[in-house]
Write a protein that holds these residues in place. Structure first.
Motif, mmCIF file in Angstrom:
data_model
loop_
_atom_site.group_PDB
_atom_site.id
_atom_site.type_symbol
_atom_site.label_atom_id
_atom_site.label_comp_id
_atom_site.label_asym_id
_atom_site.label_seq_id
_atom_site.Cartn_x
_atom_site.Cartn_y
_atom_site.Cartn_z
ATOM 1 N N GLU A 14 13.080 -4.534 -3.547
ATOM 2 C CA GLU A 14 14.264 -4.297 -2.717
ATOM 3 C C GLU A 14 14.911 -2.956 -3.093
ATOM 4 O O GLU A 14 15.297 -2.176 -2.234
ATOM 5 N N LYS A 15 14.969 -2.720 -4.404
ATOM 6 C CA LYS A 15 15.564 -1.467 -4.869
ATOM 7 C C LYS A 15 14.724 -0.272 -4.402
ATOM 8 O O LYS A 15 15.253 0.737 -3.922
ATOM 9 N N SER B 66 7.733 -12.818 -8.740
ATOM 10 C CA SER B 66 8.917 -13.339 -9.435
ATOM 11 C C SER B 66 10.176 -12.748 -8.808
ATOM 12 O O SER B 66 10.103 -11.778 -8.034
ATOM 13 N N ALA B 67 11.331 -13.299 -9.193
ATOM 14 C CA ALA B 67 12.611 -12.763 -8.694
ATOM 15 C C ALA B 67 12.768 -11.302 -9.119
ATOM 16 O O ALA B 67 13.275 -10.479 -8.361
ATOM 17 N N ASN B 68 12.308 -11.003 -10.324
ATOM 18 C CA ASN B 68 12.375 -9.612 -10.809
ATOM 19 C C ASN B 68 11.582 -8.659 -9.930
ATOM 20 O O ASN B 68 12.026 -7.567 -9.604
ATOM 21 N N ASP B 69 10.366 -9.120 -9.575
ATOM 22 C CA ASP B 69 9.523 -8.296 -8.700
ATOM 23 C C ASP B 69 10.237 -8.045 -7.370
ATOM 24 O O ASP B 69 10.272 -6.920 -6.879
ATOM 25 N N LEU B 70 10.798 -9.114 -6.822
ATOM 26 C CA LEU B 70 11.435 -8.983 -5.499
ATOM 27 C C LEU B 70 12.635 -8.035 -5.570
ATOM 28 O O LEU B 70 12.853 -7.237 -4.656
ATOM 29 N N ASN B 71 13.376 -8.115 -6.673
ATOM 30 C CA ASN B 71 14.501 -7.172 -6.854
ATOM 31 C C ASN B 71 14.005 -5.740 -6.921
ATOM 32 O O ASN B 71 14.598 -4.834 -6.348
ATOM 33 N N ALA C 142 0.830 -1.215 0.000
ATOM 34 C CA ALA C 142 0.000 0.000 0.000
ATOM 35 C C ALA C 142 0.861 1.260 0.000
ATOM 36 O O ALA C 142 0.407 2.324 -0.402
ATOM 37 N N THR C 143 2.090 1.145 0.458
ATOM 38 C CA THR C 143 2.930 2.344 0.595
ATOM 39 C C THR C 143 3.985 2.460 -0.511
ATOM 40 O O THR C 143 4.763 3.413 -0.509
ATOM 41 N N ASP C 144 3.986 1.526 -1.453
ATOM 42 C CA ASP C 144 4.982 1.594 -2.544
ATOM 43 C C ASP C 144 4.886 2.914 -3.313
ATOM 44 O O ASP C 144 5.892 3.492 -3.712
ATOM 45 N N ALA C 145 3.656 3.370 -3.518
ATOM 46 C CA ALA C 145 3.468 4.597 -4.306
ATOM 47 C C ALA C 145 4.169 5.778 -3.645
ATOM 48 O O ALA C 145 4.726 6.639 -4.328
ATOM 49 N N ASP C 146 4.140 5.826 -2.315
ATOM 50 C CA ASP C 146 4.857 6.906 -1.616
ATOM 51 C C ASP C 146 6.364 6.734 -1.736
ATOM 52 O O ASP C 146 7.099 7.700 -1.889
ATOM 53 N N ARG D 111 8.049 8.095 -4.869
ATOM 54 C CA ARG D 111 8.212 9.542 -5.054
ATOM 55 C C ARG D 111 9.670 9.951 -5.142
ATOM 56 O O ARG D 111 10.012 10.919 -5.788
ATOM 57 N N TYR D 112 10.538 9.198 -4.477
ATOM 58 C CA TYR D 112 11.958 9.549 -4.491
ATOM 59 C C TYR D 112 12.648 9.081 -5.761
ATOM 60 O O TYR D 112 13.612 9.662 -6.207
ATOM 61 N N ALA D 113 12.117 7.987 -6.325
ATOM 62 C CA ALA D 113 12.797 7.379 -7.461
ATOM 63 C C ALA D 113 12.205 7.797 -8.806
ATOM 64 O O ALA D 113 12.903 7.823 -9.811
ATOM 65 N N VAL D 114 10.926 8.130 -8.827
ATOM 66 C CA VAL D 114 10.247 8.405 -10.098
ATOM 67 C C VAL D 114 9.809 9.870 -10.146
ATOM 68 O O VAL D 114 9.018 10.318 -9.311
ATOM 69 N N ALA D 115 10.323 10.590 -11.122
ATOM 70 C CA ALA D 115 10.063 12.039 -11.197
ATOM 71 C C ALA D 115 8.578 12.348 -11.366
ATOM 72 O O ALA D 115 8.081 13.341 -10.852
ATOM 73 N N ASP D 116 7.857 11.480 -12.109
ATOM 74 C CA ASP D 116 6.443 11.752 -12.399
ATOM 75 C C ASP D 116 5.513 11.400 -11.239
ATOM 76 O O ASP D 116 4.306 11.605 -11.331
#
Ligand SMILES: [Zn+2]
Length: 322
Positions: free
Chosen positions: A304-305, A296-301, A55-59, A62-67
């Motif tokens: 993590e990032k 998937s492993a990609n999702d988990l990476n 639920a908090t991924d969108a917040d 904000r630091y990583a995605v300019a839009d």
């Protein structure tokens, strides 16, 4: 002593975030699951921890995605007075009238809710586990943000009326202090939404209507309440955090006559109803085969990032303040 006071003041700002606090977002997504019909409930109950956690991924984005930033609010009072008839609700009409750049700078939450809603329909059609969880979690986040009165005002943190801090006070401090003990999240059933665009605009207009009370009641209370009892100090992660005292928080909640609980309940109903509507409009796919899938492993990476980037910025902010 002076330095010590400055330290307290600055660290007090660290926890501020212009969204429902993490606790409230997770609570809203979590409780939304229980409004779903049996065909959806099995899937969502099994994965309730993921829907709440993300639920908090969108917040964090904000630091990583300019839009990202404008997706969480709309400063609708920029466009005139309630009910803001000057602002077209259809994106293309609004772009034509005000330009995309201008819309982006004053926030786009009601439009972005509709984009994520469409992504969720697609995810259901494809029976894509990862995409269903991610888009359900994100949709819950943006819908909840649209329910926060100060997400619809240019005076979003009381900065124009000498009430700085009111944003997190309303949306984090009150739910964190009172939701577990006092708020009732037993809410009937999700309902099919005939017109998702009109529905989210109605919620935004309700928020805009309430913004004035959110600000003026706190102003009134701060004048009545003994100044030395307004704040309290709490040790968190080795920092001394200044926060609104329990007494002040309870008094404000009382003045608001349950507004925060009401907006959380309405958020839960809206989130569940959007999820349900997306599923119906995707053709009511049978989710039983994907209940026990995992990321998937990609999702988990990717998660993590996202977490690391977010922690780095938060950590940097704290050391900047010290
Ligand atoms: Zn947000």
């Amino acid at each position: 002593m002076k330095k010590f006071i400055l330290f307290i003041f600055l660290t007090g700002l660290v926890s501020q975030c212009y969204c429902w606090g993490f606790y409230a977002h997770k609570t809203i997504n979590y409780h939304s699951v229980f409004l779903l019909p049996p065909q959806m409930l099995l899937f969502y109950k099994e994965n309730i921890a993921l829907v709440a956690e993300h639920a908090t991924d969108a917040d964090k984005r904000r630091y990583a995605v300019a839009d990202e930033a404008p997706r969480h609010f709309i400063d609708i009072d920029h466009y005139g007075h309630y009910p803001f008839n000057e602002l077209p609700h259809k994106w293309n009409d609004a772009v034509e009238k005000f330009s995309e750049d201008s819309l982006l700078s004053y926030g786009i939450v009601p439009w972005h809710v509709q984009i994520v809603y469409k992504r969720l329909i697609k995810a259901f059609q494809e029976k894509n586990f990862s995409s269903i969880i991610k888009n359900s979690a994100d949709l819950g986040h943006y819908i909840a943000d649209a329910h926060v009165p100060l997400h619809t005002s240019q005076n979003h943190d009381g900065q124009l009326t000498n009430q700085k801090g009111i944003h997190a006070f309303w949306e984090s401090r009150i739910p964190e202090l009172l939701a577990d003990k006092k708020f009732d999240f037993f809410i009937g059933k999700a309902e099919y939404i005939q017109d998702p665009g009109a529905f989210i605009w109605e919620r935004v207009l309700e928020s805009a209507k309430a913004a004035d009370s959110v600000l003026s009641f706190e102003k009134k209370l701060s004048l009545q309440f003994p100044g030395d009892k307004k704040y309290s100090f709490e040790k968190r992660n080795n920092s001394l955090i200044r926060q609104y005292s329990s007494g002040y928080t309870i008094a404000y909640d009382k003045m608001l006559n349950g507004m925060v609980e009401r907006r959380m309940r309405q958020s839960i109903f809206a989130v569940a109803s959007f999820w349900y509507t997306a599923w119906v409009n995707a053709g009511q796919p049978d989710l039983s085969a994907i209940v026990n899938k995992s990321f998937s492993a990609n999702d988990l990476n990717e998660f993590e990032k996202l977490n690391n980037d977010w922690k780095n910025v938060e950590g940097k902010k704290e050391s900047d303040h010290e």
